[in-house]
Design a protein around this motif. Structure first.
Motif, PDB file in Angstrom:
ATOM      1  N   LEU A  19      70.200  63.326 128.049  1.00 57.61           N
ATOM      2  CA  LEU A  19      71.278  62.385 127.761  1.00 57.61           C
ATOM      3  C   LEU A  19      70.717  61.035 127.317  1.00 57.61           C
ATOM      4  O   LEU A  19      71.216  60.420 126.365  1.00 57.61           O
ATOM      5  CB  LEU A  19      72.172  62.209 128.989  1.00 57.61           C
ATOM      6  N   VAL A  24      73.343  59.139 125.033  1.00 56.52           N
ATOM      7  CA  VAL A  24      74.675  59.437 125.551  1.00 56.52           C
ATOM      8  C   VAL A  24      74.811  58.845 126.945  1.00 56.52           C
ATOM      9  O   VAL A  24      74.022  59.156 127.834  1.00 56.52           O
ATOM     10  CB  VAL A  24      74.920  60.957 125.593  1.00 56.52           C
ATOM     11  N   ASP A  25      75.799  57.996 127.122  1.00 56.33           N
ATOM     12  CA  ASP A  25      76.037  57.392 128.432  1.00 56.33           C
ATOM     13  C   ASP A  25      76.825  58.352 129.319  1.00 56.33           C
ATOM     14  O   ASP A  25      77.776  58.991 128.868  1.00 56.33           O
ATOM     15  CB  ASP A  25      76.828  56.088 128.285  1.00 56.33           C
ATOM     16  N   ASP A  57      82.736  66.706 131.489  1.00 57.47           N
ATOM     17  CA  ASP A  57      83.108  66.032 130.250  1.00 57.47           C
ATOM     18  C   ASP A  57      84.594  66.284 130.024  1.00 57.47           C
ATOM     19  O   ASP A  57      84.986  67.293 129.427  1.00 57.47           O
ATOM     20  CB  ASP A  57      82.276  66.582 129.085  1.00 57.47           C
ATOM     21  N   VAL A  72      75.185  69.468 125.336  1.00 55.58           N
ATOM     22  CA  VAL A  72      75.064  68.112 124.794  1.00 55.58           C
ATOM     23  C   VAL A  72      74.555  68.155 123.356  1.00 55.58           C
ATOM     24  O   VAL A  72      75.070  67.442 122.475  1.00 55.58           O
ATOM     25  CB  VAL A  72      74.153  67.255 125.691  1.00 55.58           C
ATOM     26  N   LYS A  75      77.519  69.450 121.245  1.00 56.95           N
ATOM     27  CA  LYS A  75      78.660  68.517 121.198  1.00 56.95           C
ATOM     28  C   LYS A  75      78.389  67.351 120.256  1.00 56.95           C
ATOM     29  O   LYS A  75      79.294  66.912 119.529  1.00 56.95           O
ATOM     30  CB  LYS A  75      78.961  67.991 122.603  1.00 56.95           C
ATOM     31  N   PHE A  76      77.152  66.867 120.284  1.00 58.70           N
ATOM     32  CA  PHE A  76      76.840  65.695 119.483  1.00 58.70           C
ATOM     33  C   PHE A  76      76.122  66.041 118.176  1.00 58.70           C
ATOM     34  O   PHE A  76      75.582  65.156 117.505  1.00 58.70           O
ATOM     35  CB  PHE A  76      76.029  64.695 120.316  1.00 58.70           C
ATOM     36  N   ARG A  78      73.342  67.550 117.489  1.00 58.68           N
ATOM     37  CA  ARG A  78      71.917  67.221 117.443  1.00 58.68           C
ATOM     38  C   ARG A  78      71.090  68.459 117.108  1.00 58.68           C
ATOM     39  O   ARG A  78      70.404  69.037 117.939  1.00 58.68           O
ATOM     40  CB  ARG A  78      71.482  66.594 118.767  1.00 58.68           C
TER      41      ARG A  78
END
Length: 206
Positions: A19, A24-25, A57, A72, A75-76, A78
């Motif tokens: 994260l 990502v916070d 989330d 993660v 979702k983002f 990456r």
């Protein structure tokens, strides 16, 4: 996002580390293992196995550290950390399996003895740790990262925490120069957050 963790859990650290690396916070919720909070009705509603970490989330709940890394990254978007190409994606999955298998039953188990008083056979799990470290040492020959290429993936993140703290479980890393160089490269990444150290095992003498 909320991430349920424990500061001495390597599984928790790998989730928190990723994260941080992707910026990502998340609200960090430390679960008191000694008080049995991970076995409470509230926590078991999040993860029936009563294990950390857990990522919440919105309405989505993701248990298991490697599943969190995958979630993660997806979702983002990456793809740099979790490639879409079939061969590269399979290579990442291979090392996620190693993190859940040989790493968990080797360096992670050795550390559980000294940090948490687990009742494993120290000689056996330390031998397992050296066996997997020897494989990783050879795998890193000519590579900066575990699957090769010019950048790290979630496979590197999954392997990092318990290897970095292996000396706490009386696993000596001095015979693995490539592994040590790889650890240093991860620690030099922007956004890196350290795994809390415990002065036990070989780390006590360092």
């Amino acid at each position: 996002m909320k991430l349920y963790t424990h500061p001495l859990s390597g599984h928790s650290h790998r989730a928190a580390l990723f994260l941080a690396l992707v910026g990502v916070d998340a609200d960090i919720v430390n679960v008191d293992l000694a008080a049995g909070e991970h076995k409470s009705e509230e926590f078991l509603a999040l993860n029936r196995f009563g294990q950390l970490p857990v990522l919440v989330d919105g309405d989505t709940v993701i248990a298991d550290s490697n599943a969190i890394l995958t979630y993660v990254a997806k979702k983002f978007g990456r793809n740099d950390w979790l490639p879409e190409a079939p061969a590269a994606a399979a290579a990442v999955q291979r090392w996620l399996s190693v993190a859940a298998g040989q790493i968990a039953f080797g360096p992670a188990a050795a550390r559980l003895i000294t940090v948490f008083g687990a009742g494993y056979n120290a000689e056996e799990v330390i031998a397992r740790a050296h066996a997997v470290l020897a494989v990783i040492e050879e795998e890193l020959d000519g590579k900066n990262w575990i699957i090769g290429g010019g950048q790290p993936t979630i496979a590197d993140v999954a392997l990092y925490s318990y290897i970095a703290r292996a000396p706490e479980g009386n696993v000596d890393l001095s015979a693995y120069p490539r592994v040590n160089a790889w650890l240093e490269q991860i620690e030099a990444l922007s956004g890196f957050v350290s795994f809390q150290q415990t002065e036990v095992g070989l780390a006590k003498a360092a």
